[in-house]
Design a protein around this motif. Structure first.
Motif, PDB file in Angstrom:
ATOM      1  N   ILE A 128       0.870  -1.173   0.000  1.00  0.00           N
ATOM      2  CA  ILE A 128       0.000   0.000   0.000  1.00  0.00           C
ATOM      3  C   ILE A 128       0.908   1.225   0.000  1.00  0.00           C
ATOM      4  CG2 ILE A 128      -1.805   1.233   1.240  1.00  0.00           C
ATOM      5  CD1 ILE A 128      -2.631  -1.438   2.462  1.00  0.00           C
ATOM      6  N   ASN A 129       0.831   2.015  -1.042  1.00  0.00           N
ATOM      7  CA  ASN A 129       1.818   3.074  -1.215  1.00  0.00           C
ATOM      8  C   ASN A 129       1.222   4.465  -1.017  1.00  0.00           C
ATOM      9  OD1 ASN A 129       4.072   4.533  -1.843  1.00  0.00           O
ATOM     10  ND2 ASN A 129       4.196   3.926  -3.981  1.00  0.00           N
ATOM     11  N   GLN A 130       0.528   4.986  -2.009  1.00  0.00           N
ATOM     12  CA  GLN A 130       0.164   6.392  -2.011  1.00  0.00           C
ATOM     13  C   GLN A 130      -1.192   6.674  -1.352  1.00  0.00           C
ATOM     14  OE1 GLN A 130       0.569   7.026  -6.245  1.00  0.00           O
ATOM     15  NE2 GLN A 130       2.559   8.001  -5.981  1.00  0.00           N
ATOM     16  N   LEU A 131      -1.281   7.915  -0.860  1.00  0.00           N
ATOM     17  CA  LEU A 131      -2.528   8.453  -0.326  1.00  0.00           C
ATOM     18  C   LEU A 131      -2.892   9.660  -1.184  1.00  0.00           C
ATOM     19  CD1 LEU A 131      -4.675   8.618   2.052  1.00  0.00           C
ATOM     20  CD2 LEU A 131      -3.140  10.312   3.050  1.00  0.00           C
ATOM     21  N   TYR A 132      -4.111   9.673  -1.717  1.00  0.00           N
ATOM     22  CA  TYR A 132      -4.573  10.769  -2.563  1.00  0.00           C
ATOM     23  C   TYR A 132      -5.504  11.647  -1.735  1.00  0.00           C
ATOM     24  CZ  TYR A 132      -2.831   7.473  -6.019  1.00  0.00           C
ATOM     25  OH  TYR A 132      -2.051   6.591  -6.715  1.00  0.00           O
ATOM     26  N   PHE A 133      -5.029  12.855  -1.418  1.00  0.00           N
ATOM     27  CA  PHE A 133      -5.717  13.732  -0.474  1.00  0.00           C
ATOM     28  C   PHE A 133      -6.126  15.025  -1.186  1.00  0.00           C
ATOM     29  CE2 PHE A 133      -5.983  16.874   2.939  1.00  0.00           C
ATOM     30  CZ  PHE A 133      -6.659  16.173   3.929  1.00  0.00           C
ATOM     31  N   ARG A 134      -7.382  15.404  -1.064  1.00  0.00           N
ATOM     32  CA  ARG A 134      -7.884  16.656  -1.623  1.00  0.00           C
ATOM     33  C   ARG A 134      -8.573  17.463  -0.537  1.00  0.00           C
ATOM     34  NH1 ARG A 134     -10.631  15.273  -7.563  1.00  0.00           N
ATOM     35  NH2 ARG A 134      -8.707  14.519  -8.572  1.00  0.00           N
ATOM     36  N   TYR A 135      -8.328  18.779  -0.560  1.00  0.00           N
ATOM     37  CA  TYR A 135      -8.986  19.641   0.417  1.00  0.00           C
ATOM     38  C   TYR A 135      -9.432  20.939  -0.263  1.00  0.00           C
ATOM     39  CZ  TYR A 135      -4.453  22.051   0.668  1.00  0.00           C
ATOM     40  OH  TYR A 135      -3.309  22.739   0.355  1.00  0.00           O
ATOM     41  N   ARG A 136     -10.473  21.568   0.290  1.00  0.00           N
ATOM     42  CA  ARG A 136     -11.079  22.742  -0.316  1.00  0.00           C
ATOM     43  C   ARG A 136     -10.578  24.028   0.327  1.00  0.00           C
ATOM     44  NH1 ARG A 136     -17.343  21.803  -2.091  1.00  0.00           N
ATOM     45  NH2 ARG A 136     -16.981  19.972  -3.407  1.00  0.00           N
ATOM     46  N   SER A 137     -10.658  25.111  -0.443  1.00  0.00           N
ATOM     47  CA  SER A 137     -10.309  26.435   0.068  1.00  0.00           C
ATOM     48  C   SER A 137     -11.391  26.924   1.028  1.00  0.00           C
ATOM     49  CB  SER A 137     -10.148  27.410  -1.103  1.00  0.00           C
ATOM     50  OG  SER A 137     -11.339  27.428  -1.889  1.00  0.00           O
ATOM     51  N   THR A 138     -11.179  28.118   1.583  1.00  0.00           N
ATOM     52  CA  THR A 138     -12.098  28.628   2.601  1.00  0.00           C
ATOM     53  C   THR A 138     -13.519  28.769   2.080  1.00  0.00           C
ATOM     54  OG1 THR A 138     -10.254  29.856   3.590  1.00  0.00           O
ATOM     55  CG2 THR A 138     -12.492  30.504   4.246  1.00  0.00           C
ATOM     56  N   LEU A 139     -13.660  29.307   0.873  1.00  0.00           N
ATOM     57  CA  LEU A 139     -14.989  29.483   0.280  1.00  0.00           C
ATOM     58  C   LEU A 139     -15.435  28.257  -0.505  1.00  0.00           C
ATOM     59  CD1 LEU A 139     -14.703  33.182  -0.992  1.00  0.00           C
ATOM     60  CD2 LEU A 139     -15.724  32.343   1.133  1.00  0.00           C
ATOM     61  N   GLY A 140     -14.567  27.298  -0.634  1.00  0.00           N
ATOM     62  CA  GLY A 140     -14.919  26.062  -1.322  1.00  0.00           C
ATOM     63  C   GLY A 140     -14.954  26.180  -2.831  1.00  0.00           C
ATOM     64  N   LEU A 141     -14.250  27.199  -3.391  1.00  0.00           N
ATOM     65  CA  LEU A 141     -14.267  27.395  -4.840  1.00  0.00           C
ATOM     66  C   LEU A 141     -13.176  26.595  -5.537  1.00  0.00           C
ATOM     67  CD1 LEU A 141     -14.883  31.266  -4.912  1.00  0.00           C
ATOM     68  CD2 LEU A 141     -16.574  29.419  -5.089  1.00  0.00           C
ATOM     69  N   TRP A 142     -12.115  26.316  -4.825  1.00  0.00           N
ATOM     70  CA  TRP A 142     -10.992  25.564  -5.397  1.00  0.00           C
ATOM     71  C   TRP A 142     -10.685  24.347  -4.527  1.00  0.00           C
ATOM     72  CZ3 TRP A 142      -9.001  26.752 -10.105  1.00  0.00           C
ATOM     73  CH2 TRP A 142      -9.274  28.027 -10.609  1.00  0.00           C
ATOM     74  N   GLU A 143     -10.075  23.386  -5.140  1.00  0.00           N
ATOM     75  CA  GLU A 143      -9.696  22.163  -4.429  1.00  0.00           C
ATOM     76  C   GLU A 143      -8.247  21.822  -4.783  1.00  0.00           C
ATOM     77  OE1 GLU A 143     -12.345  18.357  -3.305  1.00  0.00           O
ATOM     78  OE2 GLU A 143     -11.730  18.412  -5.406  1.00  0.00           O
ATOM     79  N   LYS A 144      -7.454  21.624  -3.756  1.00  0.00           N
ATOM     80  CA  LYS A 144      -6.054  21.253  -3.955  1.00  0.00           C
ATOM     81  C   LYS A 144      -5.874  19.755  -3.718  1.00  0.00           C
ATOM     82  CE  LYS A 144      -3.910  25.668  -2.682  1.00  0.00           C
ATOM     83  NZ  LYS A 144      -2.929  26.325  -1.766  1.00  0.00           N
ATOM     84  N   GLN A 145      -4.964  19.157  -4.445  1.00  0.00           N
ATOM     85  CA  GLN A 145      -4.672  17.723  -4.272  1.00  0.00           C
ATOM     86  C   GLN A 145      -3.223  17.524  -3.875  1.00  0.00           C
ATOM     87  OE1 GLN A 145      -6.236  14.695  -6.961  1.00  0.00           O
ATOM     88  NE2 GLN A 145      -4.181  13.826  -7.179  1.00  0.00           N
TER      89      GLN A 145
END
Length: 433
Positions: A128-145
Motif C-alpha cells: 500500500i503506497n500512495q494516499l490521494y488527499f484533496r482539500y477545499r479552500s475557505t470558500l470552497g471554490l478551489w480544491e487542492k490535491q
C-alpha cells in the motif's frame, strides 16, 4: 482544481451578464464584473492552506486475517490557521474493501485522526503506497490535491478464528457428529491430573482417596504420550480453487490445517507441512513448540490454487524420502478427485505400512442439494439421477480404499477444522501412533 461550486458561480455570473446585455450594459462593465469574480476566486485559492502545511501518518496492521475487518488510522496534521474540509482515497488493492472517498474536516493548527474499516478476502502480500488527499479552500471554490508516498507492506494470512477458539476452549473441538470422542485405552497414556468426575467418565478411574478427602467424586485424567509426528498434506491443485460461501476450498483447508497444527503443537507433538500440486510447493520440516506455528504460517499464508491437476504420486514418493518416522498423514484435498487417482493407491499402500493415513475433504453441498431435490420435469430428473450416480460411485470407491486402511472423511466447510481436530485427537487417544 475548480470545484462544482466555482463552476456554478461562473455559470450564474455569465447568465446574469448575458441577460443584462439585452438592457444595454457596456463591455467595460462585463469585463470588470468577470475580473472581480476571478480576483475573488484566486484570492480564495491564495488564502487556502499550503500543501506543505499538511503532514500525514498512516497506521495499519502488518498482518491481516482473511475476511476479518480491521481499522486503519490516518493522522492528519494541519499546521495552518484555517480549518479545511477534505476527502481522500487510500491506495488499497482492488480486492480489499474500499470505503472511499472518505470525507472529513481537519481543524486548524492541530492533528486530526480519522479511521476507516477495511477487509481483505484474498490471501497474499500487498504493498500500500500512495494516499490521494484533496482539500477545499475557505470558500470552497478551489480544491487542492496532495499525493503522499507512504509505502507499507501488508500480509493477508488465513483466518485464525478457529485456531484461537481451540486455544481458548479445546473442549469445543472434542465433539464430532454429536458424540464425544475423547476416549482412550486405559493402558495407554500418562497421568495428567485429578479432576471432578463428570457423566461419561470411566468409573474405574475414580480416585477414591481424593473422593473421601474432598467429599466429592474425583477421577484421574490421563493423556496420551507426547512427541508424536503429524504431517499435514495440503493439496493446491485445480479443484482446491472451487469457490465456497467464504473463500475457496484451499482457504478453508489452510485454516483447518493451521488449527490442527496449533492443537498438535499445544499437546507437544511434532508437526510438518507439505503443500503440493504438480510438485512440491512448500515443505516445512517437523518442529515442536508453539513458536513453530509462526514458521508454518509464514510458509503457507501465500499459497494459491494452481490451474493444473495435482500429482499425488510424485508428492507421496517425495514424502517417503523426507518422513522416515511413523506419523499421522493428514491430507486436505478433494475426495472425488483423489478417488480417480489409481496411481496414488500403490504409494499409499507402502506408506500405510509405516504411517497412519487420513484424508479430509469438503462436502459437495450442491451434489447433496440435487439429490434431495424433488424433480419436476425431465431435466431435473436427469440431474438428480446423475447426482445420485456420482454419490454411489464416491461411496463405493471410499469403501474400497478404506478396506485397505486408508480412511476418508468429508465435512461441511464450516465444520472442517472441528472435524480435523477431533479425528486427530481420536487417533492420538486410541494410541494408533
Amino acid at each position: 482544481m475548480p470545484t462544482k461550486k466555482l463552476i456554478l458561480l461562473m455559470l450564474v455570473v455569465s447568465l446574469s451578464l448575458f441577460v443584462a446585455s439585452f438592457f444595454g450594459i457596456t463591455w467595460t462593465f462585463i469585463i470588470l464584473c468577470n475580473a472581480v469574480v476571478l480576483f475573488a476566486t484566486f484570492l480564495d485559492l491564495f488564502l487556502s492552506p499550503n500543501k506543505r502545511q499538511l503532514s500525514f501518518e498512516r497506521v495499519l496492521p502488518q498482518e491481516m486475517e482473511r475476511d476479518i475487518t480491521y481499522e486503519v488510522e490516518l493522522k492528519i496534521e494541519n499546521h495552518s490557521d484555517k480549518a479545511i474540509k477534505f476527502r481522500f482515497k487510500d491506495d488499497l488493492p482492488q480486492s480489499f474493501k474500499r470505503p472511499f472517498p472518505y470525507y472529513g474536516t481537519a481543524e486548524k493548527d492541530r492533528a486530526t485522526i480519522v479511521t476507516y474499516e477495511t477487509a481483505a478476502p484474498v490471501r497474499g502480500e500487498y504493498t500500500i503506497n500512495q494516499l490521494y488527499f484533496r482539500y477545499r479552500s475557505t470558500l470552497g471554490l478551489w480544491e487542492k490535491q496532495k499525493t503522499v508516498n507512504m509505502e507499507k507492506t501488508v500480509k493477508v494470512i488465513p483466518d485464525l478464528t478457529e485456531t484461537k477458539e481451540y486455544l481458548e476452549n479445546a473442549q469445543k473441538f472434542l465433539l464430532h457428529e454429536g458424540v464425544k470422542i475423547k476416549k482412550q485405552n486405559s493402558s495407554v497414556g500418562e497421568f495428567a491430573k485429578v479432576r471432578n468426575y463428570v457423566v461419561g467418565d470411566d468409573p474405574r478411574k475414580i480416585n477414591w482417596r481424593q473422593t473421601a478427602k474432598l467429599q466429592e467424586v474425583m477421577t484421574n485424567e490421563y493423556e496420551p504420550e507426547h512427541g508424536k509426528h503429524i504431517t499435514l498434506l495440503i493439496d493446491c491443485g485445480r479443484m482446491m480453487g472451487v469457490e465456497l460461501k467464504r473463500g475457496n476450498r484451499l482457504d478453508k483447508s489452510l485454516e483447518a490445517a493451521i488449527a490442527v497444527a496449533a492443537a498438535a503443537l499445544k499437546k507437544g507433538d511434532y508437526v510438518a507441512v507439505l503443500a503440493f500440486s504438480k510438485g512440491t510447493k512448500v515443505y516445512v520440516p517437523p518442529g515442536k513448540g508453539m513458536e513453530h506455528l509462526q514458521t508454518i504460517l509464514k510458509a503457507v499464508y501465500n499459497l494459491k490454487a494452481d490451474a493444473a491437476e495435482s500429482n499425488y504420486g510424485v508428492v507421496l514418493n517425495y514424502l517417503q524420502t523426507v518422513q522416515k518416522k511413523r506419523s499421522l498423514l493428514l491430507l486436505f484435498s478433494d475426495v472425488k478427485t483423489f478417488l480417480h487417482e489409481e496411481s496414488a493407491l500403490a504409494y499409499l499402500r507402502r506408506l500405510r505400512q509405516r504411517h497412519v493415513f487420513l484424508m479430509i475433504g469438503i462436502e459437495d453441498e450442491e451434489l447433496r442439494k440435487q439429490i434431495k431435490k424433488q424433480p419436476s420435469d425431465m431435466q431435473s430428473t436427469m440431474v438428480k439421477s446423475i447426482a445420485q450416480q456420482q454419490m454411489v460411485f464416491k461411496k463405493r470407491e471410499k469403501n474400497r480404499w478404506e478396506k485397505q486402511g486408508l480412511q476418508m472423511i468429508e465435512a461441511k466447510e464450516e465444520n472442517l477444522a472441528v472435524t480435523a481436530i477431533s479425528n486427530y485427537i481420536d487417533i492420538i487417544n486410541r494410541g494408533l501412533l
